[in-house]
Enzyme design. Sequence first.
Site, PDB file in Angstrom:
ATOM      1  N   ASP A 191      46.934  23.152  22.954  1.00  0.00           N
ATOM      2  CA  ASP A 191      46.163  21.939  23.213  1.00  0.00           C
ATOM      3  C   ASP A 191      45.087  21.661  22.180  1.00  0.00           C
ATOM      4  OD1 ASP A 191      47.453  21.097  25.516  1.00  0.00           O
ATOM      5  OD2 ASP A 191      46.356  22.517  26.752  1.00  0.00           O
ATOM      6  N   HIS A 202      44.373  32.131  25.779  1.00  0.00           N
ATOM      7  CA  HIS A 202      45.618  31.971  26.527  1.00  0.00           C
ATOM      8  C   HIS A 202      45.892  33.249  27.297  1.00  0.00           C
ATOM      9  CE1 HIS A 202      49.834  31.166  27.414  1.00  0.00           C
ATOM     10  NE2 HIS A 202      49.522  29.899  27.218  1.00  0.00           N
TER      11      HIS A 202
HETATM   12  N1  ACO Z   1      35.880  30.246  25.345  1.00  0.00           N
HETATM   13  C1  ACO Z   1      35.028  31.290  25.509  1.00  0.00           C
HETATM   14  N2  ACO Z   1      35.381  32.441  26.115  1.00  0.00           N
HETATM   15  C2  ACO Z   1      36.629  32.549  26.577  1.00  0.00           C
HETATM   16  C3  ACO Z   1      37.577  31.503  26.437  1.00  0.00           C
HETATM   17  C4  ACO Z   1      37.152  30.323  25.797  1.00  0.00           C
HETATM   18  N3  ACO Z   1      38.019  29.298  25.641  1.00  0.00           N
HETATM   19  N4  ACO Z   1      38.748  31.878  26.988  1.00  0.00           N
HETATM   20  C5  ACO Z   1      38.541  33.109  27.480  1.00  0.00           C
HETATM   21  N5  ACO Z   1      37.272  33.526  27.220  1.00  0.00           N
HETATM   22  C6  ACO Z   1      36.697  34.847  27.542  1.00  0.00           C
HETATM   23  C7  ACO Z   1      36.390  34.944  29.026  1.00  0.00           C
HETATM   24  O1  ACO Z   1      35.069  34.559  29.316  1.00  0.00           O
HETATM   25  C8  ACO Z   1      36.643  36.407  29.287  1.00  0.00           C
HETATM   26  O2  ACO Z   1      35.515  37.128  28.852  1.00  0.00           O
HETATM   27  P1  ACO Z   1      35.089  38.501  29.599  1.00  0.00           P
HETATM   28  O3  ACO Z   1      36.237  39.441  29.431  1.00  0.00           O
HETATM   29  O4  ACO Z   1      33.864  38.917  28.892  1.00  0.00           O
HETATM   30  O5  ACO Z   1      34.854  38.128  31.042  1.00  0.00           O
HETATM   31  C9  ACO Z   1      37.796  36.773  28.350  1.00  0.00           C
HETATM   32  O6  ACO Z   1      37.718  35.806  27.283  1.00  0.00           O
HETATM   33  C10 ACO Z   1      39.162  36.663  29.019  1.00  0.00           C
HETATM   34  O7  ACO Z   1      39.269  35.364  29.590  1.00  0.00           O
HETATM   35  P2  ACO Z   1      39.939  35.085  31.000  1.00  0.00           P
HETATM   36  O8  ACO Z   1      39.350  33.845  31.568  1.00  0.00           O
HETATM   37  O9  ACO Z   1      39.913  36.313  31.837  1.00  0.00           O
HETATM   38  O10 ACO Z   1      41.431  34.823  30.535  1.00  0.00           O
HETATM   39  P3  ACO Z   1      42.562  34.129  31.371  1.00  0.00           P
HETATM   40  O11 ACO Z   1      43.840  34.655  30.861  1.00  0.00           O
HETATM   41  O12 ACO Z   1      42.303  34.269  32.830  1.00  0.00           O
HETATM   42  O13 ACO Z   1      42.391  32.569  31.031  1.00  0.00           O
HETATM   43  C11 ACO Z   1      42.537  30.531  29.834  1.00  0.00           C
HETATM   44  C12 ACO Z   1      43.119  31.940  30.038  1.00  0.00           C
HETATM   45  C13 ACO Z   1      42.420  29.821  31.199  1.00  0.00           C
HETATM   46  C14 ACO Z   1      43.472  29.728  28.955  1.00  0.00           C
HETATM   47  C15 ACO Z   1      41.134  30.647  29.168  1.00  0.00           C
HETATM   48  O14 ACO Z   1      41.273  31.247  27.898  1.00  0.00           O
HETATM   49  C16 ACO Z   1      40.436  29.286  29.047  1.00  0.00           C
HETATM   50  O15 ACO Z   1      39.763  28.869  30.005  1.00  0.00           O
HETATM   51  N6  ACO Z   1      40.587  28.589  27.891  1.00  0.00           N
HETATM   52  C17 ACO Z   1      40.016  27.271  27.713  1.00  0.00           C
HETATM   53  C18 ACO Z   1      40.884  26.230  28.426  1.00  0.00           C
HETATM   54  C19 ACO Z   1      42.200  25.983  27.690  1.00  0.00           C
HETATM   55  O16 ACO Z   1      42.243  25.798  26.485  1.00  0.00           O
HETATM   56  N7  ACO Z   1      43.281  25.955  28.484  1.00  0.00           N
HETATM   57  C20 ACO Z   1      44.628  25.659  27.968  1.00  0.00           C
HETATM   58  C21 ACO Z   1      45.505  26.885  28.032  1.00  0.00           C
HETATM   59  S1  ACO Z   1      47.061  26.571  27.323  1.00  0.00           S
HETATM   60  C22 ACO Z   1      47.827  25.648  28.486  1.00  0.00           C
HETATM   61  O17 ACO Z   1      47.731  25.813  29.659  1.00  0.00           O
HETATM   62  C23 ACO Z   1      48.688  24.647  28.014  1.00  0.00           C
END
Ligand code: ACO
Length: 429
Positions: free
Chosen positions: A365, A308
């Site tokens: 979620d 998140h």
């Molecule tokens: N699985 C594996 N790796 C992940 C995940 C994941 N679910 N989420 C983040 N990471 C990693 C990224 O690859 C990144 O790694 P790095 O620093 O080596 O590049 C690091 O963690 C930070 O992730 P970002 O994408 O920069 O974080 P951001 O805040 O931009 O994205 C998000 C947040 C979109 C929720 C992301 O965690 C994700 O895609 N999660 C899966 C989708 C999801 O569950 N979305 C629902 C969110 S809650 C909602 O909206 C109701």
Amino acid sequence: MSDKPLILTDPNTDRSVELPVIRGSEGEPTIDIKAVPSKLGYFTYDPGYAATASCTSSITFIDGNRGILRYRGFPIEQLAEKSTFPEVAYLLLHGELPSRSQYDEFLDDITYHTMVPEKLNTFISGFHYDAHPMAMMAGVVGSLAAFYHDRLDMSDPAQRMLAAKRMIAKMPTIAAACYRHHMGWPTAYPPNALNYTERFLHMMFSVPAEVYEVNPVAARAFDLLFILHADHEQNASTSTVRLVGSTGANPYACVAAGISALWGPAHGGANEAVLNMLEAIGDVSQVPTYIDRAKDKDDPFRLMGFGHRVYKNYDPRASIIRTAAHEVLAELGARDPLMDLAMELERIALEDDYFVDKRLYPNVDFYSGIIYKAMGIPKSMFTVMFAIARTVGWVSQWLEQADHPTRIGRPRQVYSGPAERDYIDIGQR
Ligand code: ACO
């Protein structure tokens, strides 16, 4: 004691600007950068707006490090245990919990507006039977402006509130109508003697040939899920609603835009994606393979329902939903192997250095789809459930913005295209 402003000095020109520090009511410090372009000639660069507060809001507070979520100051845990979704809707809209008479009046209002114009059902029947319900929702909600064009004077606070209440009231009716269209069932009209969630379940699942009794366990579970999804400060869909609203667009257009933003799998579409992922994993023995895939930078796969932008601790909504998922499955006498799979996935991920170091926890979620599935909601409708609940947050934030108008939302860019060049006639290219 007020904070001293920060001084930002450009070493190239020796020009400086004082940047005031604003503190929210919970003390979080924020630098006001508005003067930077005019005083120093720079824009600020923050893709994804991870460092940027786009507005002032008194609706929802999140402390992502401590796993705190409050609506109008009330902890989400207390609201989940003691309140109801309509009461939370009143709270988010008006800022205070209602008195008994205010609550009754609000319930009357919401109940009064549950029906949709009959022509809207004709509109829905124009979609192909297998249209994704989120696509239908965005189109249908946007079209409400065409049905209520005589009440779109957004300078009138009464018309603004009417539009907000109409959307809260009609969203379950529209959602159920989209589902029934897919099923080929006749239109269901809102049975107004029932409460908000009972009415929704009735419109979803009743058929004319049989008596349909709403399961109280299901109704309460939906009420809880709707409370937990009602608002979440400036998330992607809410920011979309505010951005569209800043242009003066009508509220139905704003919420239709919010629905479209919510649909993305990185946002509300994750609940559908989680179930798809759990089904693809299939068996507990496959969990390590998927964990490895999620960690592999060359693999686009991400653990859906994990991570998140704001929470760097357990999402408080996920803890409540996980407990509720156990209770609902137990009360319905249902066993879902996907629940065991989800728990194993969570257990392994929370022990894994990759997820620990990046502070990736289950989000709202991760477990919600398991409850929806137990209630008989098809996967394609999961994000619609989220949209019904989040409508309350969208309209509350839209009303707040309309009460305190800001400038049109208009970010800048760092241009990376070609420098000026001359047009070449097509025959000479
Ligand atoms: N699985 C594996 N790796 C992940 C995940 C994941 N679910 N989420 C983040 N990471 C990693 C990224 O690859 C990144 O790694 P790095 O620093 O080596 O590049 C690091 O963690 C930070 O992730 P970002 O994408 O920069 O974080 P951001 O805040 O931009 O994205 C998000 C947040 C979109 C929720 C992301 O965690 C994700 O895609 N999660 C899966 C989708 C999801 O569950 N979305 C629902 C969110 S809650 C909602 O909206 C109701």
